[in-house]
Design an enzyme around this catalytic site. Structure first.
Site, PDB file in Angstrom:
ATOM      1  N   LYS A   1      86.461  36.966  60.733  1.00 32.90           N
ATOM      2  CA  LYS A   1      86.273  35.654  60.108  1.00 32.90           C
ATOM      3  C   LYS A   1      87.452  34.737  60.356  1.00 32.90           C
ATOM      4  CE  LYS A   1      82.889  36.868  56.611  1.00 32.90           C
ATOM      5  NZ  LYS A   1      82.543  36.940  55.195  1.00 32.90           N
TER       6      LYS A   1
ATOM      7  N   LYS B   1      70.659  40.497  63.852  1.00 29.45           N
ATOM      8  CA  LYS B   1      70.361  40.694  62.440  1.00 29.45           C
ATOM      9  C   LYS B   1      69.860  39.393  61.818  1.00 29.45           C
ATOM     10  CE  LYS B   1      73.299  41.784  58.715  1.00 29.45           C
ATOM     11  NZ  LYS B   1      74.618  42.147  58.221  1.00 29.45           N
TER      12      LYS B   1
ATOM     13  N   LYS C   1      71.970  34.053  57.849  1.00 29.10           N
ATOM     14  CA  LYS C   1      72.080  32.593  57.736  1.00 29.10           C
ATOM     15  C   LYS C   1      72.989  32.038  58.819  1.00 29.10           C
ATOM     16  CE  LYS C   1      70.059  32.058  53.702  1.00 29.10           C
ATOM     17  NZ  LYS C   1      68.886  31.331  53.360  1.00 29.10           N
TER      18      LYS C   1
END
Ligand code: TRP
Length: 332
Positions: free
Chosen positions: A114, A197, A200
């Protein structure tokens, strides 16, 4: 024998849960309520590790609660609460930070992924300490089992390491939790791109099924779901990732086995099969959606349910916090 304690958390980062959230996590939470002492937490403090809009955070916290209730989390069977309403999470979180090595925290792959996406300057310190707050979430409740997806495995390992180290150094304080890694079969892929997968953050949106979307929207999405070469409805994740994903979804919601579905659609085309998946999904979520929307109409009632859960959580959490402080030599 007393029931084993289960704890899990979900971030209020979207308006609607998607099909992957439900089949990959919340469905297991509902099942685990039976026979366990379950604590389920809407982890709003974890959602603050990235830039958030205040109106959205509030709305999404309430929407998450309404959906969890509508999907079957029962306030009689489980303790459903909001993380920020239990200040012991922040208090134990600090202790967890003091028990974690900087190098150890730096090895967390989710942080590395991230922070490398946003760049080191944009990444918040809270993103770095996120796993220590998560460890506090788990250890405060003396949890035995923590149902999470594969991506959280490393955070559970860290939690176990911290708890073990603390117990050895300061005396028995925490139950060492076990990760309950959700079954691979519960993994749901994007219906437009069945190699990634359902999520969002990736994909086009047209491959993601939101459970609160209107039935027409989801019917349309399934009609245009990607299929594979050939025309046989057969489970084969290598040759037929699209059809296999649709079979997993159908089976999970209709309760029919994959082999029964293969038999049922033998000789029929992909079109018939997609129509059936669409119908199963839309009919499954129709009453759930209606119930969630109804719960959102009465905010005072929804808040009362959450306050009640948070109160129960606080009393359990306070007991652990006190023994932690006591074992550390903090003057109480
Ligand atoms: N990190 C988890 C996720 O992103 C959410 C979470 C926060 C959690 N605290 C937790 C999960 C405690 C299980 C237990 O999915």
């Amino acid at each position: 024998m007393s029931k084993k304690r289960v704890l899990s958390g979900i971030q209020p980062t979207s308006d609607s849960f998607h099909l992957g959230n439900y089949l990959g996590a919340v469905k297991q939470w509902v099942e685990l309520q039976e026979g366990h002492d379950a604590f389920y937490c809407i982890v709003d403090l974890h959602a603050l590790t990235v830039e958030t809009d205040p109106a959205l955070l509030r709305k999404r916290t309430l929407m998450s609660a309404a959906q969890l209730l509508a999907l079957g989390i029962s306030p009689e069977k489980s303790t459903l609460f909001v993380q920020s309403q239990v200040p012991q999470h922040n208090q134990l979180g600090w202790i967890m930070e003091c028990m974690t090595g900087f190098g150890e925290a730096s090895r967390m792959t989710q942080f590395k992924d991230k922070s490398s996406k946003s760049g080191a300057d944009a990444a918040r310190v809270g993103l770095f300490t996120y796993p220590m707050l998560m460890a506090a979430d788990i250890l405060l409740y003396q949890s035995h089992l923590v149902p999470v997806g594969e991506d959280q495995r490393q955070h559970i390992e860290l939690t176990r390491d911290i708890a073990g180290r603390f117990n050895t150094r300061y005396g028995q304080t925490f139950q060492i939790p076990e990760g309950f890694i959700l079954k691979q079969g519960a993994k749901i892929y994007d219906i437009q791109d069945p190699t990634s997968k359902m999520s969002k953050s990736s994909g086009s949106g047209s491959g993601l099924i939101d459970i609160l979307d209107a039935p027409e929207v989801n019917l349309k999405k399934f009609k245009s779901a990607v299929t594979d070469a050939g025309r046989e409805v057969k489970f084969d994740t290598i040759e037929k990732p699209g059809i296999s994903n649709l079979l997993t979804i159908h089976s999970a919601l209709s309760g029919k086995s994959i082999s029964d579905l293969e038999y049922e659609f033998d000789g029929k085309g992909y079109g018939d099969f997609k129509a059936s998946v669409a119908e199963v999904v839309v009919e499954y979520f129709r009453p759930i959606r209606a119930h969630a929307l109804e719960l959102l109409e009465d905010e005072a009632h929804l808040l009362a349910i959450l306050h009640q859960g948070s109160e129960k959580a606080r009393s359990v959490a306070q007991a652990t916090l006190e023994s932690t402080y006591k074992n550390l030599g903090v003057v109480l």
